[in-house]
Design a protein around this motif. Structure first.
Motif, mmCIF file in Angstrom:
data_model
loop_
_atom_site.group_PDB
_atom_site.id
_atom_site.type_symbol
_atom_site.label_atom_id
_atom_site.label_comp_id
_atom_site.label_asym_id
_atom_site.label_seq_id
_atom_site.Cartn_x
_atom_site.Cartn_y
_atom_site.Cartn_z
ATOM 1 N N PRO B 15 0.934 -1.227 0.167
ATOM 2 C CA PRO B 15 -0.054 0.161 -0.047
ATOM 3 C C PRO B 15 0.772 1.354 0.006
ATOM 4 N N VAL B 16 1.957 1.099 0.619
ATOM 5 C CA VAL B 16 2.998 2.430 0.473
ATOM 6 C C VAL B 16 3.417 2.582 -0.794
ATOM 7 N N LEU B 18 2.014 1.666 -3.626
ATOM 8 C CA LEU B 18 0.890 2.217 -4.356
ATOM 9 C C LEU B 18 0.489 3.896 -4.005
ATOM 10 N N ARG B 19 0.386 4.127 -2.924
ATOM 11 C CA ARG B 19 0.340 5.459 -2.493
ATOM 12 C C ARG B 19 1.106 6.369 -3.255
ATOM 13 N N TYR B 23 0.547 9.046 -6.169
ATOM 14 C CA TYR B 23 0.802 10.542 -5.829
ATOM 15 C C TYR B 23 1.577 11.093 -7.189
ATOM 16 N N ASP B 39 13.601 6.125 -2.952
ATOM 17 C CA ASP B 39 13.987 7.332 -2.472
ATOM 18 C C ASP B 39 12.644 8.115 -1.942
ATOM 19 N N LYS B 40 11.433 7.843 -2.364
ATOM 20 C CA LYS B 40 10.278 8.752 -1.912
ATOM 21 C C LYS B 40 9.623 8.136 -0.656
ATOM 22 N N VAL B 41 9.575 6.576 -0.452
ATOM 23 C CA VAL B 41 9.093 5.956 0.266
ATOM 24 C C VAL B 41 10.080 5.557 1.744
ATOM 25 N N LEU B 78 -3.783 -5.954 -4.316
ATOM 26 C CA LEU B 78 -4.379 -5.633 -2.970
ATOM 27 C C LEU B 78 -5.908 -5.617 -2.977
ATOM 28 N N VAL B 80 -8.254 -3.790 -4.284
ATOM 29 C CA VAL B 80 -8.902 -2.933 -3.926
ATOM 30 C C VAL B 80 -9.372 -2.077 -5.320
ATOM 31 N N GLY B 103 -10.755 10.787 1.634
ATOM 32 C CA GLY B 103 -9.632 9.923 1.079
ATOM 33 C C GLY B 103 -9.832 8.540 1.203
ATOM 34 N N PHE B 104 -11.029 7.996 1.427
ATOM 35 C CA PHE B 104 -11.133 6.579 1.216
ATOM 36 C C PHE B 104 -11.763 6.157 -0.057
ATOM 37 N N ARG B 107 -9.509 4.968 -2.856
ATOM 38 C CA ARG B 107 -8.327 4.119 -2.542
ATOM 39 C C ARG B 107 -9.106 2.782 -2.150
ATOM 40 N N PHE B 109 -12.343 2.243 -0.612
ATOM 41 C CA PHE B 109 -13.221 1.754 0.587
ATOM 42 C C PHE B 109 -14.308 3.002 0.401
#
Lengths: 208, 208
Positions: B15-16, B18-19, B23, B39-41, B78, B80, B103-104, B107, B109
């Motif tokens: 999920p990290v 994916l986020r 973005y 680098d981003k995560v 995932l 989703v 924000g659900f 993503r 939900f």
């Protein structure tokens, strides 16, 4: 006391042990075993004994742990016997809910200042707080020596505010913005993004 | 597709990724590398390549990842790509803030029902929702087939509500109550307790 050699995965479990012990204490329970504590937190008794042994001797074989003593020691180890001052940035609905949350003060933390960039919010009162202008954040943090912050700003602003927080001496950031932050190695970030937890669970949901 | 043999620690990172990818995509970026994503995560490029390799071939050596494709695959992995219906229990200030959080839905939900035990709240409207009586929770969940819940009740009530959720077919619980829950092995719990994150950071704060 806090050797840097203690793995972070162990450090991450200590607050969970502390929370369970405080909950037991609040319900009048004074002794527990690693087995009972483990059942409550979903961690094996052996793991709990191993984790705690990193910090000394806390219980006796057969008699278990004296809860008030173990709480006292964990509070010391986690350095939450003092109250840590926290700055909250971003006064949207979530920021408001966090500001009103009563669960920080008894567990080592106190929000002392809150910030926003919206002129309509700056200067307004929220409970005992006055919303401050985020453009004054740097001076305010430096003069008050605040080392922790909670970030409740939109994702698009989170890195910029983070850079300002770091520049102003903040070393720990609880990030509610749904975005990964880049910080220097001396700064720690903990993430609170409910969707990350939901997606992680969704992965397993179609299994039998 | 989702072999049970994939370690949960890998699942927890998806999920990290994916986020971060979403973005980047929202900012018009269409390709990335494991190095840039890492680098981003804050995760090594090698770890990212290893994690993704559990699920197939996603990028080419030298050309990197095509972001829309990688997003599509992660969304499938995932599970989703559909929207998961969620029941929210506990309509205090936090419950209200969560209900209004935008924000659900993008993503995966969708909160479809909310519950409380306070007669003053039951039947009241919050945005498009009507607060339902928590005593009707079981029937409501069973009839609608809801498999996920968010728990925003006081710690002292959390286990009792959890037992009811589990009995009614819920398999994933996002728990905002500051207490560990006991659930059968087929049920997953993710915890959101800001103090746990703060205490974990406090441990390191007096170090140089």
């Amino acid at each position: 006391m806090n050797s840097v050699s203690v793995p972070d995965i162990i450090v991450s479990r200590l607050p969970v042990y502390l929370r369970a012990l405080q909950y037991m204490a609040a319900n009048g329970i004074t002794t527990t075993s690693s087995q009972e504590l483990g059942d409550k937190v979903g961690i094996s008794a052996a793991q709990i004994r191993k984790d705690l042994s990193q910090f000394g001797e806390f219980g006796k074989q057969g008699t278990g742990y004296h809860i008030p003593f173990l709480i006292e020691r964990l509070v010391q180890i986690l350095r939450v016997e003092q109250k840590w001052d926290i700055a909250l940035v971003g006064m949207g609905e979530l920021g408001h809910a966090i500001l009103r949350y009563q669960g920080f003060i008894n567990r080592g933390f106190r929000i002392v200042a809150c910030f926003d960039n919206d002129p309509a919010k700056i200067g307004s009162r929220v409970d005992v707080y006055t919303v401050e202008d985020v453009s004054t954040l740097g001076d305010r943090l430096k003069s008050s020596g605040i080392k922790m912050a909670m970030l409740c700003v939109p994702a698009s602003m989170a890195q910029k505010v983070t850079d300002k927080l770091v520049e102003s001496g903040v070393r720990g950031i609880l990030n509610y913005a749904p975005v990964s932050l880049t910080v220097p190695s001396h700064v720690r970030v903990q993430y609170i993004d409910p969707v990350i937890g939901l997606q992680r669970m969704a992965y397993y949901l179609n299994e039998k």
